[in-house]
Structure formats: C-alpha cells, structure tokens
Design a protein around this motif. Structure first.
Motif, mmCIF file in Angstrom:
data_model
loop_
_atom_site.group_PDB
_atom_site.id
_atom_site.type_symbol
_atom_site.label_atom_id
_atom_site.label_comp_id
_atom_site.label_asym_id
_atom_site.label_seq_id
_atom_site.Cartn_x
_atom_site.Cartn_y
_atom_site.Cartn_z
ATOM 1 N N SER A 131 0.832 -1.217 0.000
ATOM 2 C CA SER A 131 0.000 0.000 0.000
ATOM 3 C C SER A 131 0.860 1.258 0.000
ATOM 4 O O SER A 131 0.537 2.251 -0.660
ATOM 5 C CB SER A 131 -0.917 -0.011 1.235
ATOM 6 N N VAL A 132 1.972 1.189 0.758
ATOM 7 C CA VAL A 132 2.895 2.341 0.786
ATOM 8 C C VAL A 132 3.460 2.593 -0.614
ATOM 9 O O VAL A 132 3.560 3.745 -1.069
ATOM 10 C CB VAL A 132 4.039 2.101 1.792
ATOM 11 N N MET A 133 3.828 1.510 -1.314
ATOM 12 C CA MET A 133 4.362 1.658 -2.675
ATOM 13 C C MET A 133 3.332 2.287 -3.611
ATOM 14 O O MET A 133 3.662 3.141 -4.447
ATOM 15 C CB MET A 133 4.801 0.292 -3.216
ATOM 16 N N MET A 134 2.067 1.869 -3.469
ATOM 17 C CA MET A 134 1.013 2.440 -4.314
ATOM 18 C C MET A 134 0.839 3.935 -4.042
ATOM 19 O O MET A 134 0.719 4.750 -4.973
ATOM 20 C CB MET A 134 -0.304 1.703 -4.063
ATOM 21 N N ALA A 135 0.854 4.313 -2.775
ATOM 22 C CA ALA A 135 0.694 5.720 -2.414
ATOM 23 C C ALA A 135 1.850 6.558 -2.965
ATOM 24 O O ALA A 135 1.649 7.661 -3.493
ATOM 25 C CB ALA A 135 0.612 5.851 -0.891
ATOM 26 N N LEU A 136 3.058 6.003 -2.819
ATOM 27 C CA LEU A 136 4.232 6.726 -3.341
ATOM 28 C C LEU A 136 4.180 6.855 -4.863
ATOM 29 O O LEU A 136 4.617 7.870 -5.427
ATOM 30 C CB LEU A 136 5.512 5.990 -2.923
ATOM 31 N N SER A 137 3.626 5.839 -5.535
ATOM 32 C CA SER A 137 3.498 5.903 -6.991
ATOM 33 C C SER A 137 2.572 7.040 -7.413
ATOM 34 O O SER A 137 2.840 7.758 -8.390
ATOM 35 C CB SER A 137 2.974 4.581 -7.551
ATOM 36 N N PHE A 138 1.458 7.218 -6.676
ATOM 37 C CA PHE A 138 0.548 8.325 -6.974
ATOM 38 C C PHE A 138 1.226 9.676 -6.741
ATOM 39 O O PHE A 138 1.026 10.636 -7.506
ATOM 40 C CB PHE A 138 -0.721 8.206 -6.117
ATOM 41 N N ILE A 139 2.035 9.759 -5.683
ATOM 42 C CA ILE A 139 2.776 10.993 -5.408
ATOM 43 C C ILE A 139 3.743 11.305 -6.553
ATOM 44 O O ILE A 139 3.847 12.443 -7.020
ATOM 45 C CB ILE A 139 3.537 10.882 -4.073
ATOM 46 N N ALA A 140 4.456 10.258 -7.032
ATOM 47 C CA ALA A 140 5.403 10.436 -8.135
ATOM 48 C C ALA A 140 4.681 10.861 -9.406
ATOM 49 O O ALA A 140 5.168 11.714 -10.165
ATOM 50 C CB ALA A 140 6.179 9.144 -8.371
ATOM 51 N N PHE A 141 3.490 10.253 -9.646
ATOM 52 C CA PHE A 141 2.710 10.617 -10.837
ATOM 53 C C PHE A 141 2.296 12.091 -10.779
ATOM 54 O O PHE A 141 2.434 12.826 -11.775
ATOM 55 C CB PHE A 141 1.471 9.723 -10.903
ATOM 56 N N GLY B 89 5.395 14.346 -11.290
ATOM 57 C CA GLY B 89 5.839 14.366 -12.677
ATOM 58 C C GLY B 89 4.976 15.260 -13.549
ATOM 59 O O GLY B 89 5.476 16.018 -14.390
ATOM 60 N N GLY B 90 3.648 15.178 -13.355
ATOM 61 C CA GLY B 90 2.739 16.008 -14.148
ATOM 62 C C GLY B 90 2.927 17.495 -13.885
ATOM 63 O O GLY B 90 3.000 18.300 -14.823
#
Length: 580
Positions: free
Chosen positions: A57-67, A70-71
């Motif tokens: 879940s932490v990895m998923m949250a961090l992925s959204f932050i990175a997305f 980036g935008g």
C-alpha cells in the motif's frame, strides 16, 4: 553558455519548483527497490501477509505521489523554458537591431535567421528536458549507486567497478560532440542561405530556366549537411553500446557473486533483488546518456553561436526607441575631405570627397556603378561612419549628433524599394507612427501615388504583399517616397528612387517637391533630372570629378558631356521610333 542561460534567471523560482518536483519523483523511484526487498524478505519469505499488504500500500501511495509530481513538473518546466526562449529571442532581435551596418555585415543573414530560430529551439528544449528528465538520469545513476551501498556494500562494489571508465568515456564523447554539432549548425546556415537566395530570386530563376541548376546547387549543400549530421550521429551512437556493455557486465557480476553470497548466508534474497533493481535503473538511465550528450552538444554549439551575437557590443548604435515626431533640423550639409574604406578593403570607395549643400537646396549625384554614390548617402544618417574626414549637419559634426535626433531629421528612400507586409496605410505611417491620416494622404499626393491607391478596391487599406510583390516597381518607388515625406524631413535622400517612373510622373513628382523645405540629395542617372538641381556632384571611382550646375559641368567636364551626349542620342532614337 553562461550568457545565454542568464536569460533563465527571471524564472528561477519556476525552475526551483520544477527541480524539487523532479527530486520528489526521483526519491520515490530510489525508495521502491528498498520496499521491494522488505516485501520479499519480511513478507513473502517469512509468509507474513500483513507486511506484504502494508508495504504494498505504501508503494502504491508513493506511486501516486510520483505521478502527481511528474505532471506538475512538466507544467513548470514548460512554462520556464518557453518564457526563457521568448526573452532570449527578444534579446537577440534587439541586439541585431542595434548593430551598426559594419557589425551587421559580419554575420550572414541566413546565420542570424538560424540563431533566432533553430538555435533558440535547441537551448529551449535542453532547458525543458533538463528540468524534466536530463538531470534526473545522472541523479538516478548516482542515487542508485548510493542506495546500493546502503543495501549491501559488497554487492554494490561490483556496480562501482566500471564507473571511472564510463565517466572518462562520457567526457571525451561530450567534447567531440560539441565540435561536430557546431559544424552541423554551420552547414545548416549554408543551406538556409541557398534557400533564402533562391526564394528572393525565384522570378529570375524561372525566367532563365535555372531551376535544375539551382536544385543541383542546393543538393550539394544539403548533402554536406547530411554528411556532417551522419558523422556526428554515428559518433554519438557509439555511446549507448559501450554504456550497456559495461553496465551489463557489472550486472552479471552482481548476479554471479550475489548467488554465492546468498548461499553463504552473507546476503538476503531481497537485498540481491534490490541491487539488481538499482542496476537496471542505472542501465536505463545510462541508455539516455547518448540522447543527453547529443542534446547538450548541440545546445552548447547553438549557445556559443548566439553568444557571438549577444556579446558583439563593441560597435552598437545608440538606443533609438520609438519615433516620437520629427526634429526640425536645419538642412545644411557639408563634406570635408571624406574618405571611406569598407572593412578588409585596401582601396577606398570614397576618396577625399568635399562639397556643401545649403538648406533647401537640391543636389544631384551622378556617376557610374560603383562610383560610391550610395555609400556617400549612407554616411549622412551614419549607416556607416567615414574612415577619414568630417561630415557636418547644421554646422555640427555628424558623430556629435544623438543618433535618434539625426535620423529623425532625415527621410531616406533606398535604391531598392522596401515595403512591409501590411496595408498601404501601415506602410506610410511607418515613416511617422503619429502622423494623422490627412498628412499620409498629402504625402501620397506629392509622391504621385494617391490616384493609383484610389483605384484599389480597399484604397489605403489595400494589403501589400511581402516586399510589395503585388505592386509595380513604380508604385513601390512612389510609396517609398511618400513614406519618407511623411516624416517631414530636413534632409531628403533619394537614392536613384525614380528609375521606374515615366517622364510625366517624374516631372510631376519634382514639381510637387518644389515646395518642400527639405535639403534634397538625389542620386540619378538622368541628365534631365540633374538639370533641375541647384548643383550636380559627379563621382568617378570614389573621387569628385565635377561639381557645379548643369551649365558649369557641360563646360568643364568631359565625362559629363559624354553622359549628356549619350542620353541625347538615346532620346533621339526613341523619338524616331515613336514617330515611325
């Protein structure tokens, strides 16, 4: 590059925000292998589902932050790079406008166009890509290497072995790239020059059926551009295979020795997976280095070319500003032993020229092609400065006048009539942006163009094509004269500006100009026009060989008599032809 990228300073906060967002995105990417290692060692191998769900879940949250980072980073990077390019283009154009003619002639027109277009695009793209991915790639390499040491020092050392070799290799390739792409940009200048010449001379090329010849000439310069580009790109293409070979060798070493470390119990499976992840990230980043070096090499070459223009401040004109009304300057003009050499030429184009024109007088200037007539006229508004001697306007040395005041008092009609894309009204008001409509029309009437304009469906709102392509030669000359008259100049310079006019129209023009207060200097090849002047200046190979009235020169100058006789014979032939 320092001078060019100084134009990015006003957008430093946009750049800082873009960099912070890029670092946020990078941090997430560097943390992920650690989380994967934890999930493998503490979750999958330990059969602990809670650890898997928690860190997943932490990895998923961090992925959204990175997305998100980036935008938003792309938005700020685009804003900063586009604004930087706009300011740089404005600065280059203003710099070119401030050049004296001597400085301007140092740069081919095609080269200036390339600098204002493709060279700016090159550095603009580098700034954008630098904020988006180009800085991210080397930081990802360094960050992955550091994180690999955090995970397992022994395995990380295998990744470090090839680093010095790669660093030296990249520095050498970058230096070679700068030189190669500088040559590419010069070849592009040459291609642009040939294109420019052909587009300007398209009527002549068609009339002489030289299309095939010009196509061959273009093919040669385009082929040189192709060869230089291919040479540069081949050199750059060597980068990626070398980088991948060294990185893959390092990765194989990690896997080989990592398996042994796991068997001996000195490393965990998750640690090896994390190290492999970092190695793959480094390989991916290194695969971008070829693109980065190509982009930076081209940008550096482009920046150096633009700096040549931006730093050419040794010979600039005064800041002129907008035209704010003409100066009522007394039109007294005196040349005293004036000589002029073009840069790099051993022979003078003007040699100790002296004459005097009183206010309101009309001076006709005659001479063969290359006698120095146009050059003489260009010295008055200081398009060029004399090499020797002095020029006085209203009793004041021309170099002592503020440039704006001097040029505001002069109306210049060049030998080649230049009109700008826009309406006839806009072209006339170019002479004085504050002139009311009735003054524009009055100038057009004096220049004998008003009746022609009235015949156009849209009259003064008629659009003028590029360089006045939809007008006749005589119409362009008369519009150019009207534009100069709008300025109400104290000195009116007409550089062979009535050559396309018929006798009747030209006579009407000179009659209309009789009431002008301006001192007039008229370059002409027509004896009939010269007769109407107060004095005639006869030039031959840059020297004054005759000065006086028509009667004086007929008596004193053999050259003038020869010109008059030849024109009389031509007129006689025309008269016979007209009556036959």
């Amino acid at each position: 590059m320092k001078t060019v990228f100084s134009y990015a300073k006003p957008y430093k906060w946009l750049i800082v925000i873009a960099l912070l967002l890029m670092l946020m995105e990078l941090s997430v990417e560097l943390i992920q292998p650690l989380l994967i290692a934890k999930i493998i060692d503490d979750g999958i191998l330990a059969e602990n589902v809670k650890v898997i769900w928690t860190w997943g879940s932490v990895m998923m949250a961090l992925s959204f932050i990175a997305f998100f980072a980036g935008g938003v980073n792309s938005f700020f990077a685009a804003h900063a790079s586009q604004s930087f390019a706009f300011d740089l283009r404005q600065a280059l154009f203003r710099q070119v406008q401030s050049f004296t003619m001597a400085t301007f002639l140092r740069f081919p027109t095609s080269g200036l166009i390339t600098r204002l277009t493709s060279d700016i695009t090159m550095v603009q793209n580098v700034l954008f890509m630098g904020l988006r991915i180009m800085l991210r790639a080397p930081l990802l390499v360094v960050g992955s290497l550091v994180m690999a040491f955090v995970v397992n020092v022994k395995l990380a050392l295998y990744l470090l072995i090839g680093a010095p070799v790669l660093l030296i290799f990249l520095i050498v390739m970058a230096r070679k790239g700068v030189g190669l792409f500088a040559q590419v940009q010069k070849r592009l200048d040459r291609v642009n020059r040939v294109i420019q010449e052909n587009l300007q001379a398209v009527r002549l090329i068609k009339a002489y059926l030289r299309g095939a010849y010009e196509a061959t000439r273009f093919s040669k310069v385009a082929d040189l551009l192709r060869k230089n580009t291919v040479t540069a790109m081949r050199m750059m293409e060597l980068i990626l295979p070398v980088l991948l070979f060294i990185m893959n060798a390092s990765l194989m070493a990690v896997l080989w020795f990592g398996a042994g470390e796991i068997q001996s119990g000195d490393a965990q499976v998750g640690e090896l997976v994390a190290i492999v992840n970092y190695a793959l990230r480094m390989t991916g980043a290194f695969s971008m280095f070829a693109f980065i070096i190509v982009s930076l090499s081209r940008a550096k070459a482009s920046a150096e070319r633009m700096e040549e223009v931006l730093l050419a401040n040794d010979d600039l004109e005064d800041h002129q500003g907008e035209i704010s009304g003409m100066i009522d300057l007394e039109g007294d003009l005196r040349f005293e032993d004036v000589s002029f050499y073009y840069p790099g030429k051993a022979e003078p184009i003007l040699d100790r020229v002296s004459f005097h024109v009183s206010p309101g007088e009309k001076l006709a200037i005659m001479g063969s092609t290359g006698a120095g007539k146009s050059t003489l006229l260009n010295l008055i508004p200081r398009i060029f400065d004399p090499t020797d001697g002095e020029i006085y306007v209203s009793g004041k040395e021309v170099r002592d006048w503020p440039l704006k005041e001097l040029r505001d008092a002069i109306g210049l009609v060049p030998q080649q009539s230049i009109l700008f894309t826009g309406s006839i009204m806009e072209n006339l008001s170019w002479g004085d942006t504050d002139a009311p409509v009735d003054e524009l029309e009055e100038a057009a009437k004096k220049a004998q163009i008003h009746e022609s304009i009235d015949l156009f469906p849209k009259k003064y709102e008629t659009r003028v094509g590029q360089k006045g392509v939809n007008l006749s030669g005589g119409q362009k000359q008369r519009l150019s004269i009207a534009r100069a008259l709008v300025r109400k100049p104290s000195i009116l310079i007409l550089d062979d500006s009535t050559s396309a006019l018929d006798v009747k129209t030209e006579t009407a023009l000179w009659d209309a100009l009789e009431g002008e207060r301006a001192t007039m200097l008229v370059v002409t090849q027509k004896i009939q026009t010269a007769k109407g002047a107060d004095h005639i200046l006869l030039l031959d190979e840059g020297k004054v060989v005759g000065y006086g009235t028509h009667a004086d020169l007929m008596e004193q100058s053999a050259l003038y008599r020869k010109i008059a006789q030849s024109q009389s014979e031509e007129e006689a032939v025309i008269d016979v032809a007209n009556h036959s």
